[in-house]
Design an enzyme around this catalytic site. Structure first.
Site: not given
Ligand code: NAP
Length: 496
Positions: A263, A297
């Protein structure tokens, strides 16, 4: 919450665990490492929690693997009733969960309560789905064999959640995994771990057996998740977060051929046609833009308005947005809390400055306020040039760029001219146009004359680089189930 290892040093009415949950036991990380969780409204530390390492990751996966065999054979009704109880507990504790979310994520309390209701509904929805898992039966074409198709849990799952909807993104994965009979290792976002810890404690209280849900909070996301994904025993990854990290995890999933649900990000177009009901369109745009301060998102990222309505629409949207009170989400009457951190706010300001440099007019907002906290005012920009950076990047803030259009074919082309395809919004009073545009938008979801699409009874998810798979709805549980086909020759039964 008798299993809590420590208390969050703030007055929440109930203690929130601050340790790791592994095999049904709360503990500090044996390495003794911790990290702070910050309140984005004040910049102050809310709590110090365990910073899990590779050993913790391994122990959590061991616990999930050990619990899988017995959990996978639990009667569906038992799994269903645990989820039902969890739904009741989360609902009873709505204020508690809401306060935790407001404190660590920033959203105003009414929005946080809305998220609790939304999140709890996944628990109820999947409690109802747990007892409806069914298979299939048929006969081969030549009539020689019976085909029996059963459904089985995928196996231990890796769940990774983002910070923007800390409770709902958790229950949207945990509930179908529980319903399907999967065990889990969960890594919540480092900025909002308290909500997940509170949820895990509540799931335990609802009767979830030890080892079914294991939670590792950590600042070493990459290493911890890599440990799980290269192990070979975890059979599925379910990730919600940015497209950038999603791509990395998909590459990793290939090495152990893990099933993947993704997602990811969005760049939602919102199209207001010439025949739209203006009030409905303004309210819809307000909802699609301002839910979660734009940190969603599904947020309307590009607002295309027919030229005949563009200036009146922009003026009304600017009036509505400027009336929203910005402040600490705990305070009465606040509709817009802080953004998650300074980097998030700097990105929003960079995108606004870039649009302004390319000729956009600022109708309201656009200036970072003085003082502590990562606040950003609701902002409406008009005459935004289509080559502005915000047209191709997720804004993730309370900024509404309005772009006039003349031709419907052209607006569909521009709307689809993005690598993302999560959701689109269409405002029109003409039924044929509504369906025509809905069908032509390259997205997984369409809001027709509405700015809100999320609902636990509906399949949430995107196409293109917005993701793979769906969460919620009748298909949500499928992501956690495998097919097994049993071939059985058709022989005459023995004569009695
Ligand atoms: P993110 O930076 O991708 O982080 C999401 C999760 O992944 C966090 O738990 C993060 O941990 C972890 N993570 C980061 N780098 C990683 C790696 N190299 N390996 C494994 N895990 C890793 O995203 P975010 O800033 O938290 O959230 C915003 C994004 O989520 C936006 O792009 C939004 O559109 C998307 N989103 C999508 C949906 C959907 O349903 N499509 C819903 C909500 C949000 P840390 O926190 O420790 O960095």
């Amino acid at each position: 919450m008798s299993n809590s290892s420590a208390l969050v040093p703030i007055s929440l009415g109930e203690p929130v665990p601050t340790g790791l949950l592994i095999g049904g036991r709360w503990s500090e990380s044996p390495g003794g490492l911790t990290f702070d969780v910050e309140n984005p409204a004040t910049g102050e530390s809310l709590a110090t929690i365990a910073d899990g390492d590779l050993e913790d990751a391994a122990a959590a996966l061991d616990a999930a693997v050990e619990a899988q065999a017995s959990w996978g054979r639990t009667p569906p009704r038992v799994r269903s009733e645990i989820l039902r109880r969890a739904f009741e507990l989360v609902t009873e504790r709505s204020d508690w969960f809401a306060e935790i979310m407001t404190l660590e994520m920033g959203k105003p309390l009414p929005d946080a309560r809305g998220e609790v209701a939304y999140a709890a509904e996944f628990l109820r929805w999947f409690s109802e789905e747990a007892v409806r898992i069914s298979g299939d039966h048929g006969t081969t074409g030549d009539g020689a064999n019976r085909i029996i198709v059963t459904r089985e849990p995928v196996g231990p799952c890796v769940l990774i959640t983002p910070w923007n909807f800390p409770l709902a993104m958790g229950t949207r994965k945990i509930a179908p995994a529980v319903a399907a009979g999967c065990t889990m290792v969960l890594k919540p976002a480092a900025q909002t771990p308290l909500t997940s810890l509170a949820l895990a404690a509540t799931m335990q209280e609802a009767g979830l057996p030890p080892g079914v849900l294991n939670v590792v909070t950590t600042t070493k996301a990459d290493a911890v998740v890599e440990r799980w994904m290269t192990d070979g025993r975890a059979r599925k990854i379910s990730f919600t977060g940015s497209t950038q990290v999603g791509r990395l995890l998909l590459r990793r999933a290939a090495d152990t051929v893990m099933r993947a649900s993704m997602e990811l990000g969005g760049n939602a177009p919102l199209i207001v046609c010439a025949d739209a009901d203006l009030d409905v369109a303004v309210q819809g745009a307000l909802a699609a833009k301002m839910r979660n301060m734009g940190e969603a998102c599904t947020a309307a990222n590009r607002i295309y308005v027919h030229r005949s309505l563009a200036s009146v629409f922009s003026a009304q949207l600017a009036t509505a947005m400027s009336q929203l009170r910005v402040g600490n989400g705990l305070d009465d009457g606040v509709a817009v809390g802080p953004l998650i951190d300074s980097a998030g706010r700097e990105k929003v300001q960079r995108l606004v400055d870039d649009a302004r440099d390319r000729g956009a007019q600022v109708l309201t907002g656009g200036v970072v306020p003085e003082g502590r906290g990562y606040f950003y005012p609701p902002t409406v920009l008009t005459d935004v040039s289509t080559d502005s950076a915000m047209m191709s990047e997720e804004i993730f803030g309370p900024v509404a760029p309005v772009v006039p259009f003349d031709d419907e074919d052209e607006v569909v082309r521009i709307a689809n001219d993005t690598e993302w395809g999560l959701v689109g919004y269409v405002f029109t009073t003409n039924l044929d146009r509504a369906f025509d545009l809905s069908e032509r938008l390259e997205v997984g979801m369409v809001g027709l004359n509405t700015g809100i699409v999320s609902n636990p009874a509906a399949p949430f998810g995107g196409v293109k680089q917005s993701g793979i798979g769906r969460e919620g709805g009748r298909v949500g549980i499928e992501e956690f189930l495998e097919y097994k086909y049993i071939a059985l020759p058709r022989r005459p039964g023995p004569k009695s």
